[in-house]
Enzyme design. Structure first.
Site, PDB file in Angstrom:
ATOM      1  N   LYS A 157      32.453  40.476  59.501  1.00  0.00           N
ATOM      2  CA  LYS A 157      33.076  39.450  60.348  1.00  0.00           C
ATOM      3  C   LYS A 157      34.594  39.595  60.424  1.00  0.00           C
ATOM      4  CE  LYS A 157      33.180  35.725  56.866  1.00  0.00           C
ATOM      5  NZ  LYS A 157      32.719  34.373  56.552  1.00  0.00           N
ATOM      6  N   GLN A 217      41.903  43.173  41.192  1.00  0.00           N
ATOM      7  CA  GLN A 217      43.115  43.678  40.542  1.00  0.00           C
ATOM      8  C   GLN A 217      42.806  44.452  39.273  1.00  0.00           C
ATOM      9  OE1 GLN A 217      45.917  40.541  39.924  1.00  0.00           O
ATOM     10  NE2 GLN A 217      45.999  39.985  42.062  1.00  0.00           N
ATOM     11  N   GLY A 218      42.312  43.715  38.262  1.00  0.00           N
ATOM     12  CA  GLY A 218      42.211  44.265  36.903  1.00  0.00           C
ATOM     13  C   GLY A 218      41.502  45.592  36.851  1.00  0.00           C
ATOM     14  N   GLY A 219      40.329  45.679  37.421  1.00  0.00           N
ATOM     15  CA  GLY A 219      39.646  46.953  37.444  1.00  0.00           C
ATOM     16  C   GLY A 219      38.146  46.872  37.315  1.00  0.00           C
ATOM     17  N   GLU A 263      40.422  43.560  28.679  1.00  0.00           N
ATOM     18  CA  GLU A 263      40.448  42.204  29.231  1.00  0.00           C
ATOM     19  C   GLU A 263      39.627  41.267  28.360  1.00  0.00           C
ATOM     20  OE1 GLU A 263      39.122  42.667  33.313  1.00  0.00           O
ATOM     21  OE2 GLU A 263      41.190  42.821  33.995  1.00  0.00           O
ATOM     22  N   HIS A 270      38.684  31.180  37.558  1.00  0.00           N
ATOM     23  CA  HIS A 270      39.680  32.013  36.884  1.00  0.00           C
ATOM     24  C   HIS A 270      40.742  31.087  36.323  1.00  0.00           C
ATOM     25  CE1 HIS A 270      42.538  35.121  35.939  1.00  0.00           C
ATOM     26  NE2 HIS A 270      41.624  36.026  36.214  1.00  0.00           N
ATOM     27  N   ARG A 304      36.826  33.560  29.844  1.00  0.00           N
ATOM     28  CA  ARG A 304      37.468  32.822  30.941  1.00  0.00           C
ATOM     29  C   ARG A 304      37.143  31.337  30.950  1.00  0.00           C
ATOM     30  NH1 ARG A 304      36.999  36.917  36.052  1.00  0.00           N
ATOM     31  NH2 ARG A 304      38.649  38.237  35.249  1.00  0.00           N
ATOM     32  N   HIS A 355      36.676  31.464  41.456  1.00  0.00           N
ATOM     33  CA  HIS A 355      36.982  32.900  41.503  1.00  0.00           C
ATOM     34  C   HIS A 355      35.763  33.765  41.777  1.00  0.00           C
ATOM     35  CE1 HIS A 355      39.177  36.498  40.688  1.00  0.00           C
ATOM     36  NE2 HIS A 355      38.465  36.806  39.634  1.00  0.00           N
ATOM     37  N   GLU A 393      28.423  40.318  45.222  1.00  0.00           N
ATOM     38  CA  GLU A 393      28.596  38.938  44.753  1.00  0.00           C
ATOM     39  C   GLU A 393      27.575  37.969  45.350  1.00  0.00           C
ATOM     40  OE1 GLU A 393      32.719  37.915  44.495  1.00  0.00           O
ATOM     41  OE2 GLU A 393      32.272  35.788  44.194  1.00  0.00           O
ATOM     42  N   ARG A 447      30.443  35.627  33.971  1.00  0.00           N
ATOM     43  CA  ARG A 447      30.674  37.047  34.237  1.00  0.00           C
ATOM     44  C   ARG A 447      31.752  37.588  33.320  1.00  0.00           C
ATOM     45  NH1 ARG A 447      34.581  39.796  38.242  1.00  0.00           N
ATOM     46  NH2 ARG A 447      35.687  37.908  37.691  1.00  0.00           N
TER      47      ARG A 447
END
Ligand SMILES: Cc1cc2nc3c(=O)[nH]c(=O)nc-3n(C[C@H](O)[C@H](O)[C@H](O)COP(=O)(O)OP(=O)(O)OC[C@H]3O[C@@H](n4cnc5c(N)ncnc54)[C@H](O)[C@@H]3O)c2cc1C
Length: 571
Positions: free
Chosen positions: A39, A51-53, A118, A234, A282, A343, A367, A378
């Site tokens: 879309k 970002q993080g990986g 992380e 997050h 988290r 998040h 997702e 997660r």
């Protein structure tokens, strides 16, 4: 990769994030003609923002079994063991495939893959690219790979509105909204790769595309859904942004590299809360920030030390440096205000270990899917991994299945859908609510009313179905969303033509109700689902939930009614 020339393909993939692209490339290599319908632009959704990986046990001191153990610990008893094993064991091979596809992953001084650490991970196992621009690099590499495949056709800016379901319950295509009206797009199989639903909340890191369309479409088609109460918040989004806009994420990797969470006087407040302090899971960190906010206390990320490293913040965390600069903050001398934000959508469309949903012909990956890989929460950087693994699994499964020819009755289904969402002429956003609405007294222009309704939904969800939930709050959310639905702003409730925004609003309302219903039914706290009125986990509830939308809503309605009766009796 070509522009879409005809309304037919072996497989139509809805969505072009990491999951959709990975599935498309693998399916095309397996010999299928693939159409990607997305879309927004080809590089859209949450993937380019990651970002993080990507987590993978590739370090000398690591093993997939350790990665699996960390995943299950964070998943708090709800992970599917086989799926976790599958995903973590596949991770090193996925990294190798990314390198083969030309992804430029960061390396250390010795030329080895640079590995970050992380929250929740017992080892440094986060593979990254461009510092904190991992998602953008993965998407770039996958788009390049897709461009090399002549069997992949792409339609950008095309909204998939509804699944086409034949008389046998099998899915044989989607209805898409095009400039000249809704159109059936037939295919032997449909893959939902539509991403998450962060736009349910007023505070989210997710892009505007994350409106839960795939979950809503699958729910309407009668597919099994799972784990919808599990929404991950997050803990550290940059708190400075206009209300309703996506908030910039300040990646967990910043804390992994030494940034601390502090009060306005610079005192660390997580040290006494969890043994891992800033690197606690988290949900623990997010809840503490939520609790502080409820008590009127602000929370800050202290990155001052990090800015003194060679090259400063910009060298290792360019996205974080850019976000701070955009908000007019200098992290070298200032504390940066942070807030939890929606998040990641852990639940979604239930699938088996091959990405097959409960409806024949319908697959889901990334997702939008609930595979059981994440359980009740997660583990950081496991979602890009899951999207890659399941994108490929779906393609492998498609290569092995005989795709059915288009059943005749699908034409009828397509006509019905078109009639429902309005087929009169070109569809523009402005047309979405052009007809007189039930609350005709209002003079406000239609687009503004759609936006206002979306904001009202997001506020209600944040208040009642956010980081900490109660029965009372969830019942209020259900009432509020029912009231919004009855306003008549939605496709099918007015005689007006459909537009993307009204379809998205409808999807958000439907998915919001499902999330609130699932959260109401789980009377315990587990992983990212926290019930302030049931703060402990209950051992007898340590299983995943699985339901069809109608069943879930009916059960929630019963519980909401009895909660109201109890409240009246007490009052
Ligand atoms: C800011 C941020 C940082 C993150 N960092 C990390 C990280 O470091 N590591 C990690 O593992 N995960 C991270 N995540 C999560 C991760 O990025 C996502 O879970 C993952 O990218 C989802 O990929 P996807 O392909 O399933 O969906 P998405 O990438 O969200 O793509 C969805 C696609 O579907 C399309 N679409 C949606 N609805 C429709 C419709 N109706 N019709 C047509 N097209 C549609 C969208 O346009 C888009 O192309 C992060 C997420 C965010 C928001």
């Amino acid at each position: 990769m070509r522009g879409l020339s005809e309304q037919a393909a072996d497989v139509v993939i809805v969505g072009s994030g990491v999951a959709g692209l990975a599935a498309a490339v693998a399916a095309a290599r397996g010999g299928r003609r693939v159409a990607i319908v997305t879309k927004a632009a080809l590089a859209s959704g949450s993937s380019p923002l990651a970002q993080g990986g990507l987590a993978a046990a590739v370090g000398a001191d690591d093993a997939p079994s350790l990665h699996a153990a960390d995943t299950e610990r964070v998943g708090r008893g709800l992970c599917d063991h086989d799926v976790v094993r599958l995903v973590t064991e596949s991770a090193p091979a996925e990294v190798a495939r990314l390198l083969e596809a030309g992804a430029r992953l960061d390396r250390d001084d010795m030329g080895e893959l640079a590995l970050g650490r992380e929250g929740g991970h017992g080892r440094a196992r986060i593979v990254h690219a461009g510092g904190d621009r991992t998602g953008a690099e993965l998407v770039r590499a996958l788009i390049e790979a897709a461009r090399r495949e002549p069997r992949i056709e792409v339609r950008e800016g095309v909204f998939a509105a509804e699944l086409l379901v034949g008389g046998d319950g099998g899915v044989g295509g989607v209805t898409v909204l095009e400039e000249h009206g809704p159109r059936p797009f037939y295919a032997g199989a449909v893959v939902l790769a539509t991403g998450g639903a962060g736009q349910l909340y007023s505070r989210t890191t997710n892009p505007p595309e994350a409106t839960g369309d795939g979950i809503a479409m699958a729910a309407r088609a009668g597919a099994l859904l799972a784990d919808l109460e599990m929404v991950q918040f997050h803990p550290t989004a940059l708190a400075l942004a206009p209300k309703g806009s996506p908030l910039a994420l300040l990646t967990e990797a910043l804390r992994g590299a030494g940034a601390t969470l502090v009060d306005r006087d610079g005192r660390r407040f997580l040290v006494g809360v969890h043994p891992d302090a800033e690197l606690a899971p988290r949900d623990v960190v997010a809840r503490e920030l939520w609790r502080r906010a409820a008590g009127g206390e602000s929370s800050f990320l202290d990155m001052r030390e990090l800015t003194r490293a060679p090259g400063g913040l910009r060298a290792r965390f360019p996205a974080a440096a850019l976000a701070c600069a955009g908000a007019g903050l200098d992290p070298a001398i200032e504390l940066v205000p942070v807030t939890p934000a929606a998040h990641y959508f852990v639940g979604g469309v239930w699938t088996d270990a091959w990405g097959r949903t409960s409806l024949p012909g319908l697959y889901a990956c990334g997702e939008v899917a609930a595979t059981g890989a994440h359980g009740a929460n997660r583990l950081a950087s496991n979602s890009l991994l899951e999207a890659l693994v399941f994108g490929r699994r779906v393609a492998e499964s498609l290569a092995l299945s005989a795709l059915p020819a288009r059943p005749v009755e699908l034409d009828r289904a397509a006509r019905e859908v078109a009639a429902r969402i309005g087929a009169r002429g070109p569809m523009r956003m402005d047309d979405a609510v052009a007809d007189p609405l039930r609350d005709a007294g209002s003079q406000r222009e239609p687009n503004a009313r759609l936006r206002a309704s979306r904001a009202r939904l997001q506020d209600a969800m944040w208040r009642g179905a956010g980081v900490a939930r109660t029965e009372e709050g969830l019942v209020e959310v259900l009432d509020e969303l029912e009231a919004l639905e009855s306003l008549g702003l939605l496709v099918g409730a007015t005689r007006s033509r459909a537009g993307r925004s009204s379809c998205e609003l409808r999807n958000l309302i439907e998915v919001g109700r499902l999330v609130a219903a699932a959260a109401l039914l789980r009377r315990e706290s587990r992983g990212c689902h926290h019930r302030a009125d049931h703060p402990e986990a209950r051992p007898e509830l340590s299983q995943r939930t699985r339901y069809r939308a109608a069943e879930l809503l009916a059960e929630a309605r019963r519980q909401a009614d009895s909660a109201r009766q109890r409240a009246v009796a007490v009052g």
